[in-house]
Design an enzyme around this catalytic site. Structure first.
Site, short mmCIF file in Angstrom:
data_model
loop_
_atom_site.label_atom_id
_atom_site.label_comp_id
_atom_site.label_asym_id
_atom_site.label_seq_id
_atom_site.Cartn_x
_atom_site.Cartn_y
_atom_site.Cartn_z
N GLY A 105 0.81 -1.22 0.00
CA GLY A 105 0.00 0.00 0.00
C GLY A 105 0.83 1.26 0.00
O GLY A 105 2.02 1.23 -0.30
N HIS A 121 2.53 4.59 -4.90
CA HIS A 121 3.23 5.72 -5.52
C HIS A 121 3.53 5.35 -6.98
O HIS A 121 3.10 4.29 -7.45
CB HIS A 121 4.50 6.06 -4.74
N HIS A 162 4.67 1.78 -7.80
CA HIS A 162 3.59 0.79 -7.84
C HIS A 162 2.74 0.95 -9.11
O HIS A 162 2.33 -0.03 -9.73
CB HIS A 162 2.66 0.97 -6.63
N GLN A 217 7.40 -9.85 7.84
CA GLN A 217 8.65 -9.39 7.23
C GLN A 217 9.27 -8.20 7.95
O GLN A 217 10.23 -7.62 7.47
CB GLN A 217 8.44 -9.10 5.74
N ASP A 254 13.54 -3.54 -5.39
CA ASP A 254 13.72 -4.52 -4.31
C ASP A 254 14.35 -5.77 -4.94
O ASP A 254 13.71 -6.81 -5.06
CB ASP A 254 12.38 -4.81 -3.66
N ARG A 306 8.56 4.68 2.03
CA ARG A 306 9.25 5.25 3.19
C ARG A 306 9.78 6.67 2.92
O ARG A 306 10.19 7.34 3.87
CB ARG A 306 10.41 4.34 3.63
#
Ligand code: AMP
Length: 283
Positions: A29, A32, A35, A59, A152, A189
């Site tokens: 979620g 941004h 995504h 996680q 990632d 983040r």
């Protein structure tokens, strides 16, 4: 129309009536541009696209930001509507983990070669938690395609392992990292950063590009390129580098000193205590 679904039973009912190919975009979620690029790729390939929004407790380590992780389902839904997403699946933790403590004790363990390096050195159970939750969602949704970001990168290798290990009939698609104009990779983040912190954070990508240029120039070895980038980053007192590493493209093993292509430089660093990761491919 975008359907919001919260239960496993309902999602299975809807999927049974949905057209294939079915694309799945896994997210935590706070959507941004990064995504959204995955969503667009899925929409391009698939007749039905599902975005899942789930902040996975497995996680996050005990001292990490599970409780503080930004959550804004209403805004996420709005973004999904704007992008003509068919289904948003946003279950509660108890729906996915009826017995959370038991799941914590019995996660899936990807191989150590993938999890004891890079981010796994400090985020001890992180990739077990990722593999466990992704397998659950893959089994619930049974997508034909699934979309992951190259940002990632280590996670991407873990998902590749997962699909091979369990012979899951799912095609994984990797999507390039989307960046702000400063070069800073979009991340949920980033919203923890101050405006000044965001400017400083853009230096992570500058350091990666510097390493790439130094390697490409042919003058510097891999180690010397890493060192030059670390020197560059040391000028910013707000940045605490966790690792700056070079890993090969085949399996994320260390690369030789004289490597010139087919590897990545990867970085993890805290900027005023906000942990960010990024990487660059040396083609
Ligand atoms: P997250 O919500 O952070 O778990 O990310 C969900 C998916 O979005 C993962 O596959 C990420 O790799 C991907 N993603 C996150 N940031 C970016 C970005 N800046 N560019 C492309 N993909 C991204």
């Amino acid at each position: 129309m975008t359907l919001l679904i919260k239960s496993i039973k309902d999602i299975k009912d809807v999927i049974a009536k949905s057209e294939r190919p079915l694309g799945l975009v896994p997210t935590m979620g706070s959507l941004h541009e990064g995504h959204i690029s995955l969503i667009k790729a899925a929409k391009n390939d698939c007749k039905t696209t599902i975005v899942y929004v789930f902040v996975n407790p497995l996680q996050f380590g005990p001292n990490e930001d599970f409780d503080q992780y930004p959550r804004d389902l209403e805004k996420d839904l709005e973004i999904c509507k704007q992008n003509n997403i068919d289904i948003v699946f946003a279950p509660e933790v108890s729906e996915i983990y009826p017995n959370l403590e038991d799941s914590k004790k019995n996660p899936i363990h990807p191989p150590k070669e993938l999890t004891d390096i890079l981010c796994g050195k400090t985020r001890i159970d992180h990739f077990s938690g990722v593999a466990t939750v992704i397998k659950k969602f893959f089994e619930i949704i049974e997508p034909d395609f699934t979309y992951f970001g190259e940002k990632d990168l280590q996670q991407f290798y873990v998902i590749k392992w997962l699909v091979e290990k369990f012979n899951l009939p799912i095609k994984i698609k990797s999507c390039p990292t989307i960046r702000e104009s400063t070069g800073l990779a979009y991340s949920s983040r980033n919203r923890y950063l101050t405006p000044e912190g965001k400017i400083v954070a853009a230096s992570l990508y500058k350091a990666l590009k510097l390493a790439k240029e130094n390697t490409r120039s042919g003058i510097f070895s891999v180690n010397k390129s890493v060192l030059e980038s670390l020197i560059f980053l040391s000028h910013f007192q707000e940045i605490k580098v966790e690792y700056f590493d070079a890993r090969n493209k085949a399996n994320l093993e260390k690369v030789s000193e004289d490597a010139k292509h087919n590897f990545y430089y990867l970085i993890a660093a805290k900027i005023n205590n906000v942990r960010l990761i990024d990487n660059i491919e040396i083609t």
